[in-house]
Structures are given as C-alpha cells and as structure tokens.
Design a protein around this motif. Structure first.
Motif, PDB file in Angstrom:
ATOM      1  N   ILE A 121      -4.503   7.090  -8.842  1.00 16.24           N
ATOM      2  CA  ILE A 121      -5.221   8.466  -8.441  1.00 16.24           C
ATOM      3  C   ILE A 121      -5.600   8.432  -7.190  1.00 16.24           C
ATOM      4  N   HIS A 122      -4.996   9.150  -6.305  1.00 17.66           N
ATOM      5  CA  HIS A 122      -5.417   9.291  -4.854  1.00 17.66           C
ATOM      6  C   HIS A 122      -6.795   9.941  -4.742  1.00 17.66           C
ATOM      7  N   GLY A 123      -7.594   8.981  -4.484  1.00 15.71           N
ATOM      8  CA  GLY A 123      -9.200   9.523  -4.455  1.00 15.71           C
ATOM      9  C   GLY A 123      -9.653   9.370  -2.895  1.00 15.71           C
TER      10      GLY A 123
ATOM     11  N   LEU B  25       2.741   4.625  -9.637  1.00 23.85           N
ATOM     12  CA  LEU B  25       2.998   5.802  -8.775  1.00 23.85           C
ATOM     13  C   LEU B  25       1.593   6.410  -8.198  1.00 23.85           C
ATOM     14  N   GLN B  26       1.426   6.640  -6.996  1.00 20.61           N
ATOM     15  CA  GLN B  26       0.284   7.329  -6.437  1.00 20.61           C
ATOM     16  C   GLN B  26       0.066   8.892  -6.607  1.00 20.61           C
ATOM     17  N   LEU B  27      -0.760   9.467  -7.550  1.00 19.57           N
ATOM     18  CA  LEU B  27      -0.909  10.604  -7.671  1.00 19.57           C
ATOM     19  C   LEU B  27      -1.683  11.328  -6.865  1.00 19.57           C
TER      20      LEU B  27
ATOM     21  N   PHE C   2      -1.233  -4.280   1.784  1.00 22.19           N
ATOM     22  CA  PHE C   2      -0.749  -4.396   3.204  1.00 22.19           C
ATOM     23  C   PHE C   2      -0.059  -3.085   3.335  1.00 22.19           C
ATOM     24  N   GLY C   3      -0.307  -2.092   4.447  1.00 24.92           N
ATOM     25  CA  GLY C   3       0.497  -0.981   4.618  1.00 24.92           C
ATOM     26  C   GLY C   3       1.444  -1.167   5.592  1.00 24.92           C
ATOM     27  N   ARG C   4       0.992  -0.917   6.884  1.00 27.12           N
ATOM     28  CA  ARG C   4       2.075  -1.027   7.935  1.00 27.12           C
ATOM     29  C   ARG C   4       2.928  -2.261   8.005  1.00 27.12           C
ATOM     30  N   PRO C   5       2.399  -3.244   7.836  1.00 32.18           N
ATOM     31  CA  PRO C   5       3.419  -4.623   7.636  1.00 32.18           C
ATOM     32  C   PRO C   5       4.425  -4.467   6.673  1.00 32.18           C
TER      33      PRO C   5
ATOM     34  N   ALA D 258       1.091  -1.478   0.101  1.00 33.11           N
ATOM     35  CA  ALA D 258       0.111  -0.055  -0.099  1.00 33.11           C
ATOM     36  C   ALA D 258       0.851   1.264   0.006  1.00 33.11           C
ATOM     37  N   PRO D 259       0.260   2.409  -0.622  1.00 34.33           N
ATOM     38  CA  PRO D 259       1.175   3.677  -0.730  1.00 34.33           C
ATOM     39  C   PRO D 259       1.346   3.958   0.974  1.00 34.33           C
ATOM     40  N   LEU D 260       2.743   4.457   1.322  1.00 31.74           N
ATOM     41  CA  LEU D 260       2.951   4.792   2.468  1.00 31.74           C
ATOM     42  C   LEU D 260       3.945   6.204   2.609  1.00 31.74           C
ATOM     43  N   THR D 261       3.481   7.232   2.943  1.00 26.23           N
ATOM     44  CA  THR D 261       4.136   8.287   2.711  1.00 26.23           C
ATOM     45  C   THR D 261       5.239   8.262   4.081  1.00 26.23           C
ATOM     46  N   ARG D 262       6.599   8.557   3.727  1.00 29.41           N
ATOM     47  CA  ARG D 262       7.630   8.419   4.619  1.00 29.41           C
ATOM     48  C   ARG D 262       8.353   9.835   4.784  1.00 29.41           C
TER      49      ARG D 262
ATOM     50  N   ALA E  14      -8.054  -4.808  -2.080  1.00 26.35           N
ATOM     51  CA  ALA E  14      -8.831  -4.247  -0.456  1.00 26.35           C
ATOM     52  C   ALA E  14      -7.758  -4.010   0.384  1.00 26.35           C
ATOM     53  N   ASN E  15      -7.942  -3.216   1.241  1.00 30.81           N
ATOM     54  CA  ASN E  15      -6.916  -2.806   2.077  1.00 30.81           C
ATOM     55  C   ASN E  15      -7.672  -2.435   3.645  1.00 30.81           C
ATOM     56  N   ASN E  16      -6.704  -2.409   4.532  1.00 32.80           N
ATOM     57  CA  ASN E  16      -7.132  -1.785   5.788  1.00 32.80           C
ATOM     58  C   ASN E  16      -7.308  -3.134   6.954  1.00 32.80           C
ATOM     59  N   GLY E  17      -6.068  -3.183   7.559  1.00 27.84           N
ATOM     60  CA  GLY E  17      -6.101  -4.236   8.678  1.00 27.84           C
ATOM     61  C   GLY E  17      -5.932  -5.598   8.238  1.00 27.84           C
ATOM     62  N   TYR E  18      -5.638  -6.016   7.084  1.00 26.10           N
ATOM     63  CA  TYR E  18      -5.565  -7.484   6.611  1.00 26.10           C
ATOM     64  C   TYR E  18      -4.276  -8.172   7.304  1.00 26.10           C
TER      65      TYR E  18
ATOM     66  N   ILE F 146      -7.529   3.697  -9.197  1.00 20.83           N
ATOM     67  CA  ILE F 146      -7.819   4.854  -8.224  1.00 20.83           C
ATOM     68  C   ILE F 146      -8.290   4.213  -6.877  1.00 20.83           C
ATOM     69  N   ARG F 147      -7.649   4.994  -5.972  1.00 23.01           N
ATOM     70  CA  ARG F 147      -8.012   4.844  -4.382  1.00 23.01           C
ATOM     71  C   ARG F 147      -9.093   5.290  -3.819  1.00 23.01           C
ATOM     72  N   LEU F 148      -9.950   4.757  -3.300  1.00 20.14           N
ATOM     73  CA  LEU F 148     -11.265   5.277  -2.558  1.00 20.14           C
ATOM     74  C   LEU F 148     -11.152   4.757  -0.961  1.00 20.14           C
TER      75      LEU F 148
HETATM   76  C1  LIG Z   1       3.373   5.847   7.653  1.00 23.74           C
HETATM   77  C2  LIG Z   1       1.912   5.761   6.813  1.00 23.74           C
HETATM   78  C3  LIG Z   1       1.912   6.383   5.707  1.00 23.74           C
HETATM   79  C4  LIG Z   1       0.988   6.274   4.877  1.00 23.74           C
HETATM   80  N1  LIG Z   1       0.860   6.952   3.615  1.00 23.74           N
HETATM   81  C5  LIG Z   1      -0.080   7.080   2.689  1.00 23.74           C
HETATM   82  C6  LIG Z   1      -0.035   7.392   1.319  1.00 23.74           C
HETATM   83  O1  LIG Z   1       1.059   8.154   1.014  1.00 23.74           O
HETATM   84  N2  LIG Z   1      -1.260   7.282   0.544  1.00 23.74           N
HETATM   85  C7  LIG Z   1      -2.282   6.579   0.997  1.00 23.74           C
HETATM   86  O2  LIG Z   1      -3.370   6.613   0.326  1.00 23.74           O
HETATM   87  N3  LIG Z   1      -2.479   5.969   2.224  1.00 23.74           N
HETATM   88  C8  LIG Z   1      -1.311   6.073   3.126  1.00 23.74           C
HETATM   89  N4  LIG Z   1      -1.250   5.487   4.310  1.00 23.74           N
HETATM   90  C9  LIG Z   1      -2.483   4.333   4.605  1.00 23.74           C
HETATM   91  C10 LIG Z   1      -1.963   3.218   4.182  1.00 23.74           C
HETATM   92  O3  LIG Z   1      -1.777   3.064   2.769  1.00 23.74           O
HETATM   93  C11 LIG Z   1      -3.176   2.065   4.528  1.00 23.74           C
HETATM   94  O4  LIG Z   1      -4.352   2.434   4.107  1.00 23.74           O
HETATM   95  C12 LIG Z   1      -3.457   1.770   6.094  1.00 23.74           C
HETATM   96  O5  LIG Z   1      -2.042   1.850   6.817  1.00 23.74           O
HETATM   97  C13 LIG Z   1      -4.233   0.577   6.406  1.00 23.74           C
HETATM   98  O6  LIG Z   1      -3.398  -0.414   5.853  1.00 23.74           O
HETATM   99  P1  LIG Z   1      -2.869  -1.441   6.764  1.00 23.74           P
HETATM  100  O7  LIG Z   1      -3.594  -1.949   7.793  1.00 23.74           O
HETATM  101  O8  LIG Z   1      -2.224  -2.676   5.938  1.00 23.74           O
HETATM  102  O9  LIG Z   1      -1.595  -0.704   7.513  1.00 23.74           O
HETATM  103  C14 LIG Z   1      -0.403   5.706   5.183  1.00 23.74           C
HETATM  104  C15 LIG Z   1      -0.263   4.750   6.506  1.00 23.74           C
HETATM  105  C16 LIG Z   1       0.767   5.097   7.255  1.00 23.74           C
HETATM  106  C17 LIG Z   1       0.945   4.082   8.591  1.00 23.74           C
END
Ligand SMILES: Cc1cc2nc3c(=O)[nH]c(=O)nc-3n(C[C@H](O)[C@H](O)[C@H](O)COP(=O)(O)O)c2cc1C
Length: 363
Positions: free
Chosen positions: A175-177, A99-101, A316-319, A24-28, A293-297, A227-229
C-alpha cells in the motif's frame, strides 16, 4: 548465527526471498493505451528479477487515483492481463514481485481526472508540487475535500486493487502510504484540516490508512500485505507537526493487523536522510514484523544496517534504473552505471531497457 548479509535469503511473510536487496517502486510513465502495462515493461522488470523482491511502480487503483500521465492501473481486465505478462516474465526468471497500490489524492491534474473533475484530498488545500502531464511538468490542480460518505469507496478501491493484483499473479501488495499521496495526506496535519472522525487527533488522521490496510490484508492475507511510509519526507508538499507520535501510532495499529512489512523512506525521499529527527528504531519496535529500509543506501550502509539489526531488507531505487544487474554488481563490487535523467519519465526503450548488465569478468 543468522546470516544478515545483503546476499543472504530472507523469509518475508509467506515469501522466501533469494537476497535482501529490494527494488524500490519507480514510476516510469510507460504504460500503453488504457493505462495497460506493455511488453516493454515486462522486459524491464524481468531484467531486474535477481532482486530478492521487486516492488512495482506505483499503480493507480482507480482513474481518480491517477496523478501523472501514462502510469499503469489495476482496475480493468486489460490492466490485469497486462500485469500478468509482467509477473509471468519475472517469475520465469525466478524473481518475486509485488504491486504498489496507489491513490495520489491531491497530487493530480484535472486533465487526468474522470470528467475533468477536481482531484480529491482530505481538505481543499492545494499542494505546492508539480505533476507530469501532457508531456511536461505542471502545477497540480486545486483539490476538493472528500465527503465522509466517499471514504468507504476509497477503501473499496484499494481492496479491489489488491484482489486484482493477486489475480494478475503478483506475490503480494504494498500500500502506498508515503510521499505525500492520499493516505499520507490524511496522516499529516499540514494537508488534513478535517474536523470529522478522519481529522484532528493522531488516531483520526491514521484512520483511513488503517482501514485500507485492514481491508487489503483481509482480502489477500496480512502476510502478503505491506505498506510504505515516509514519516518526515516533505515529498509532494506535505508536512506534519508530530511525525513520531503519528507514525508510532500507525506502526502499533499495523502490528495488530499482523502486516508482513513496513517499508520506510528514511528522511526526505531522494534527498537528505537527516532532514528531520526521527527514531526509526522506535517505529521498527512498535511494528515488530519485517522492516524494509530505503533512501540513499549504498552497499556499505546497507550491510551496516542489516548487521546492527536496524533493518531486515534494503530497498534501492535510483541504482536499479541504470543497473538491471544491481545485485550482481553490489556483490562483485562492480562500479554502478549512472542514470540518464532525460529518460526517467515517459518514452520507450531508451533509458529503460537498454541499460546493459556489466560484462562478466571472463567475457
Ligand atoms: C524516477 C523515480 C520514480 C519513483 N517512483 C516512485 C513510486 O512509484 N513509488 C514510490 O513509493 N516511490 C517512488 N520513488 C521513490 C523511490 O522509490 C525511492 O524512495 C527514492 O528514489 C530513494 O531511494 P534511492 O536513494 O535508493 O533512490 C521514485 C523515485 C524516482 C527517482
């Protein structure tokens, strides 16, 4: 019978993915001067290349679209060159990356905006949320409402960002929606009080998102566009009175454009999956193409949802933050490493590229 396990390959639009695990997209917040991706970022993404698909951190399409310090852009030649090193590094390891826009809309701060101007929004309503700026968290600034004649420029910035992403070697764009940023602000009536063609009805509030999707798909091809919703997520202080009607409409419009995928944050982003009732199966049916699908998987929920046909891919994001080899760990049942919360946003290699892969069993 089709193999729907997490570790089976999948055709997403034009791309063949090695498995159904999506990063999943993760801003750092580690871009360099000029918001240019760095060599360290290339290392970070390459470490995670065994994901079937990497979705990059959110990347602003213009300076106006930026809301946090040191996030990367995709609107200058230097940024394109920086991203090229990232995509080359991922591709060299056999990975796929899109790339996430991003345009943050009202989730910004005057210190990040061109000329110190107010951030832009559908309506002049300040979000109750914070941004990361000047090395700390601060309230977002008071926004101003976008004029009707500025909206074609926003669409054009997304189109240009998509073209630049392909020039930088990305395999496609998302697209970040979602998450209370500009397109989600337009879609949700808590943030959108406009009385023109972009506010009021479900159709009007979807208009900017659909125009952006059409322009991006026209530029790079619908099968390289997703697109992300986040229909019910309160992330960044958005709320809406009618999420099901709003997002079912959006899904039907996106189907007409034949986009490759929708990527759905189910529930509150990073929070409860059941924060509000929502029929995700109806959304999936209304759209028809691939559903991420995303969130808490975790592995069990992912396998269950793939097996019962509620999703095609799981993000998967945080993992992925503390487990560069997440795919291998999930496959082998190796326990996951935990995140260091102090190194999430900003800094260098610590808490970024120094999370090790699990030792191989015979090492
Ligand atoms: C550090 C961090 C940065 C994130 N950055 C973005 C981002 O740039 N774009 C986005 O759509 N979601 C972002 N998210 C949300 C994650 O993509 C994801 O939806 C969220 O962590 C839930 O998924 P998870 O339970 O697998 O972590 C971010 C989440 C975290 C923890």
């Amino acid at each position: 019978m089709t193999d729907t396990s997490l570790f089976s390959s999948y055709a997403l639009g034009d791309l063949t993915l090695a498995n159904r695990v999506v990063m999943a997209p993760l801003t750092r917040n580690r871009a360099g001067a000029g918001f240019v991706p760095t060599a360290l970022m290339a290392d970070y993404y390459a470490q995670r290349a065994s994901a079937g698909l990497i979705i990059s951190e959110a990347t602003q399409i213009s300076q106006q679209g930026q809301g946090y310090q040191d996030t990367p852009g995709i609107y200058t030649p230097e940024q394109i060159a920086g991203w090229r090193a990232v995509t080359d590094a991922v591709h060299a390891k056999g990975g796929r990356i899109i790339l996430q826009l991003w345009h943050v809309g009202r989730v910004s701060h005057v210190d990040l905006q061109p000329g110190g101007a107010a951030p832009v929004a559908p309506s002049a309503i300040r979000a109750e949320t914070k941004t990361f700026v000047n090395n700390g968290f601060a309230d977002v600034s008071e926004p101003r409402a976008l004029a009707l004649d500025e909206l074609p420029g926003i669409v054009e910035d997304f189109r240009r960002g998509a073209a630049n992403a392909i020039a930088a070697g990305f395999d496609g764009v998302e697209i970040h929606g979602a998450n209370g940023y500009l397109l989600d602000q337009f879609a949700k009536d808590g943030a959108n009080h406009r009385s023109d063609a972009y506010g009021g009805s479900v159709e009007n509030r979807a208009r900017l998102m659909i125009e952006v999707a059409a322009a991006v798909a026209n530029e790079v091809g619908p099968q390289r566009t997703g697109i992300r919703l986040s229909p019910v997520s309160p992330a960044n202080g958005v709320a809406t009175s009618d999420p099901q009607a709003q997002f079912d409409h959006i899904a039907r419009e996106l189907k007409k454009l034949d986009l490759a995928f929708i990527h759905v944050v189910e529930g509150a982003t990073g929070g409860p999956r059941d924060i509000a009732p929502f029929d995700y199966a109806a959304l999936r049916t209304a759209f028809g193409n691939s559903y991420i699908a995303n969130n808490g998987y975790d592995r069990d929920l992912a396998e269950a949802r793939l097996a019962d046909g509620s999703a095609d891919l799981i993000a998967f994001g945080r993992p992925f933050i503390a487990n560069p080899d997440l795919v291998e760990r999930l496959k082998a049942g190796i326990p996951l490493a935990q995140i260091d919360p102090t190194t999430l946003y900003g800094g260098g290699a610590k808490g970024y590229t120094d999370y090790p892969a699990a030792p191989t069993p015979d090492a």
